[in-house]
Design a protein around this motif. Structure first.
Motif, PDB file in Angstrom:
ATOM      1  N   ASN A  77       0.864  -1.203  -0.167  1.00 46.38           N
ATOM      2  CA  ASN A  77       0.061  -0.064   0.028  1.00 46.38           C
ATOM      3  C   ASN A  77       0.939   1.326   0.247  1.00 46.38           C
ATOM      4  N   VAL A  78       0.374   2.327  -0.508  1.00 47.65           N
ATOM      5  CA  VAL A  78       0.893   3.741  -0.240  1.00 47.65           C
ATOM      6  C   VAL A  78       0.503   3.915   1.187  1.00 47.65           C
ATOM      7  N   HIS A  79       1.418   4.944   1.457  1.00 46.60           N
ATOM      8  CA  HIS A  79       1.537   5.341   2.983  1.00 46.60           C
ATOM      9  C   HIS A  79       0.277   6.073   3.275  1.00 46.60           C
ATOM     10  N   HIS A  80      -0.398   5.846   4.324  1.00 47.74           N
ATOM     11  CA  HIS A  80      -1.689   6.392   4.690  1.00 47.74           C
ATOM     12  C   HIS A  80      -1.681   7.760   4.928  1.00 47.74           C
ATOM     13  N   THR A  81      -2.505   8.523   4.615  1.00 48.26           N
ATOM     14  CA  THR A  81      -2.715   9.881   4.821  1.00 48.26           C
ATOM     15  C   THR A  81      -4.285  10.465   4.947  1.00 48.26           C
ATOM     16  N   VAL A  82      -4.572  11.392   5.602  1.00 47.17           N
ATOM     17  CA  VAL A  82      -5.799  11.725   5.775  1.00 47.17           C
ATOM     18  C   VAL A  82      -5.926  13.165   4.864  1.00 47.17           C
ATOM     19  N   ASN A  83      -4.815  13.560   4.242  1.00 44.50           N
ATOM     20  CA  ASN A  83      -4.930  14.851   3.323  1.00 44.50           C
ATOM     21  C   ASN A  83      -5.089  14.534   1.789  1.00 44.50           C
ATOM     22  N   VAL A  84      -6.207  15.057   1.352  1.00 46.41           N
ATOM     23  CA  VAL A  84      -6.366  14.382  -0.049  1.00 46.41           C
ATOM     24  C   VAL A  84      -5.470  15.046  -1.077  1.00 46.41           C
ATOM     25  N   GLU A  85      -5.199  16.210  -0.927  1.00 46.82           N
ATOM     26  CA  GLU A  85      -4.146  16.894  -1.669  1.00 46.82           C
ATOM     27  C   GLU A  85      -2.639  15.886  -1.670  1.00 46.82           C
ATOM     28  N   GLU A  86      -2.166  15.587  -0.539  1.00 49.52           N
ATOM     29  CA  GLU A  86      -1.326  14.691  -0.333  1.00 49.52           C
ATOM     30  C   GLU A  86      -1.340  13.714  -1.044  1.00 49.52           C
ATOM     31  N   MET A  87      -2.399  12.852  -0.668  1.00 50.55           N
ATOM     32  CA  MET A  87      -2.715  11.509  -1.507  1.00 50.55           C
ATOM     33  C   MET A  87      -2.669  11.699  -2.986  1.00 50.55           C
ATOM     34  N   THR A  88      -3.223  12.793  -3.603  1.00 50.22           N
ATOM     35  CA  THR A  88      -3.371  13.106  -5.067  1.00 50.22           C
ATOM     36  C   THR A  88      -1.848  13.240  -5.434  1.00 50.22           C
ATOM     37  N   ASP A  89      -1.086  14.024  -4.991  1.00 52.98           N
ATOM     38  CA  ASP A  89       0.293  14.174  -5.291  1.00 52.98           C
ATOM     39  C   ASP A  89       1.168  12.859  -5.463  1.00 52.98           C
ATOM     40  N   MET A  90       1.092  12.187  -4.180  1.00 53.42           N
ATOM     41  CA  MET A  90       1.711  10.952  -3.965  1.00 53.42           C
ATOM     42  C   MET A  90       1.166   9.789  -4.917  1.00 53.42           C
ATOM     43  N   VAL A  91       0.004   9.688  -5.029  1.00 54.24           N
ATOM     44  CA  VAL A  91      -0.440   8.667  -5.872  1.00 54.24           C
ATOM     45  C   VAL A  91       0.000   8.865  -7.577  1.00 54.24           C
ATOM     46  N   HIS A  92      -0.416  10.129  -7.872  1.00 53.91           N
ATOM     47  CA  HIS A  92      -0.095  10.516  -9.217  1.00 53.91           C
ATOM     48  C   HIS A  92       1.351  10.184  -9.502  1.00 53.91           C
ATOM     49  N   ALA A 142     -19.480  18.818   0.570  1.00 58.63           N
ATOM     50  CA  ALA A 142     -19.170  19.213   1.848  1.00 58.63           C
ATOM     51  C   ALA A 142     -17.938  20.066   1.891  1.00 58.63           C
ATOM     52  N   GLY A 143     -17.795  21.001   0.635  1.00 59.32           N
ATOM     53  CA  GLY A 143     -16.885  22.083   0.750  1.00 59.32           C
ATOM     54  C   GLY A 143     -15.632  21.479   0.268  1.00 59.32           C
ATOM     55  N   VAL A 144     -15.337  20.264  -0.168  1.00 54.29           N
ATOM     56  CA  VAL A 144     -14.313  19.747  -0.764  1.00 54.29           C
ATOM     57  C   VAL A 144     -14.352  19.493  -2.463  1.00 54.29           C
ATOM     58  N   ARG A 145     -13.564  20.041  -2.985  1.00 51.25           N
ATOM     59  CA  ARG A 145     -13.499  19.721  -4.612  1.00 51.25           C
ATOM     60  C   ARG A 145     -12.922  18.501  -5.048  1.00 51.25           C
ATOM     61  N   LEU A 146     -11.878  17.940  -4.253  1.00 46.33           N
ATOM     62  CA  LEU A 146     -11.349  16.662  -4.429  1.00 46.33           C
ATOM     63  C   LEU A 146     -12.056  15.632  -3.765  1.00 46.33           C
ATOM     64  N   SER A 147     -13.522  15.514  -3.626  1.00 38.74           N
ATOM     65  CA  SER A 147     -14.161  14.567  -3.166  1.00 38.74           C
ATOM     66  C   SER A 147     -14.386  13.425  -3.795  1.00 38.74           C
ATOM     67  N   HIS A 148     -14.932  12.204  -3.384  1.00 31.35           N
ATOM     68  CA  HIS A 148     -14.857  11.066  -3.964  1.00 31.35           C
ATOM     69  C   HIS A 148     -16.398  11.224  -4.886  1.00 31.35           C
ATOM     70  N   ALA A 149     -17.323  12.373  -4.397  1.00 34.78           N
ATOM     71  CA  ALA A 149     -18.447  12.597  -5.135  1.00 34.78           C
ATOM     72  C   ALA A 149     -18.197  13.703  -6.102  1.00 34.78           C
ATOM     73  N   ALA A 150     -17.119  14.100  -6.466  1.00 32.92           N
ATOM     74  CA  ALA A 150     -16.608  15.232  -7.498  1.00 32.92           C
ATOM     75  C   ALA A 150     -15.369  14.771  -8.361  1.00 32.92           C
ATOM     76  N   TYR A 151     -14.730  13.533  -8.021  1.00 37.42           N
ATOM     77  CA  TYR A 151     -13.445  13.273  -8.666  1.00 37.42           C
ATOM     78  C   TYR A 151     -13.615  13.192 -10.319  1.00 37.42           C
ATOM     79  N   LEU A 152     -14.855  12.604 -10.726  1.00 36.78           N
ATOM     80  CA  LEU A 152     -15.087  12.733 -12.253  1.00 36.78           C
ATOM     81  C   LEU A 152     -15.281  13.893 -12.942  1.00 36.78           C
ATOM     82  N   ARG A 153     -15.494  15.089 -12.299  1.00 36.74           N
ATOM     83  CA  ARG A 153     -15.755  16.327 -12.707  1.00 36.74           C
ATOM     84  C   ARG A 153     -14.328  16.884 -12.606  1.00 36.74           C
TER      85      ARG A 153
END
Length: 288
Positions: A77-92, A142-153
């Motif tokens: 697994n990739v390192h666990h983080t609760v920060n979506v921007e950090e996850m996005t950068d790391m995973v990309h 819920a105020g988050v643009r990089l949400s699981h409900a908005a990722y495809l947009r």
């Protein structure tokens, strides 16, 4: 230094029957669910899928492929983080590095927001077929643009919509439907699948691409078949209908499969077993 060294943990692995041969597929998990809006716990999905995979039969008589003699390389697994921007950068960064290996990638989630950095790491002409009960096209949730409900947009905003095929949506809001129509996103509807048109429509849609990225949000299935998901939606498709469409991809070049939104806390074993079967089938088709 490789991003593999920087970002991967020594998590429990899939038991590869043969680790001496050239890998047929590369697997890694993304234990992330920090933007989840209903039932959190998808971060535990990668381990549940691995456990199921290690305990199901992996011989495919219809394809005449036995994965017992195949090397499946699990990176953990990739390192666990609760920060979506950090996850996005790391995973990309990690996905970009792994694409160069030219192997089938299997990505285990985790919530659906992870698909934004993984898919956009591929060349822009890569087709994207997503199976999902939801469109995930909200401007934010819920105020988050990089949400699981908005990722495809976010994907449409970055890559455009011409290479996207959405399959199986049955739960969405007006804002998403308007965005879908405005951007002419291609769909295979829930009704198309019920009418038996799904497999041919899937095969026809992906035949226009040299390579395809496939994303399966397990909530595309009715909760009777997949109770262990983060956002269950009633009156969905059956597991047979899903696998008929998966088998319709045989003979096409699948570059990556991600399996997302498995929530083991609400599962009875059926959902993780189905996810493991999905992974096994896609690997078998890739080497047939």
């Amino acid at each position: 230094m490789s991003y593999l060294d920087l970002y991967m943990t020594k998590s429990p692995y899939i038991i590869s029957p043969d680790d001496r041969a050239e890998p047929a597929a590369i697997v890694f998990g993304i234990p992330f669910d920090s933007t989840h809006s209903y039932k959190p716990g998808c971060r535990f999905g990668p381990e549940a899928i691995r456990s199921a995979f290690n305990n199901i039969e992996i011989f495919h008589p219809d394809l005449q492929v036995d994965l017992e003699s195949v090397n499946i390389q699990d990176l953990g697994n990739v390192h666990h983080t609760v920060n979506v921007e950090e996850m996005t950068d790391m995973v990309h960064k990690l996905t970009s590095e792994l694409i160069a290996k030219n192997k089938l990638l299997i990505i285990l989630g985790g919530e659906h927001s992870l698909t934004f950095p993984t898919y956009t790491a591929f060349p822009k002409d890569t087709g994207y077929m997503v199976f999902d009960a939801h469109y995930d096209l909200r401007s934010q949730y819920a105020g988050v643009r990089l949400s699981h409900a908005a990722y495809l947009r976010r994907i449409v905003e970055k890559n455009g919509a011409e290479n996207i095929i959405h399959v199986g949506a049955r739960s969405f809001v007006g804002e998403e439907l308007a965005f879908l129509k405005e951007n002419k996103i291609k769909t295979i509807t829930d009704k198309d699948i019920r009418d038996g048109k799904g497999p041919k429509m899937v095969s026809d849609a992906i035949s226009t691409f040299k390579k395809v990225y496939v994303s399966v949000d397990l909530d595309v299935l009715d909760p009777a078949f997949a109770p262990g998901v983060g956002n269950p939606e009633a009156v969905g498709i059956t597991s047979r209908e899903l696998f008929d469409m998966v088998y319709a991809m045989d003979g096409h070049k699948i570059a990556c499969l991600d399996i997302v939104e498995l929530n083991p806390a609400f599962d009875n074993g059926a959902t993780s077993s189905l996810a493991a079967k999905l992974m096994s089938t896609m690997i078998a088709m890739s080497i047939k």
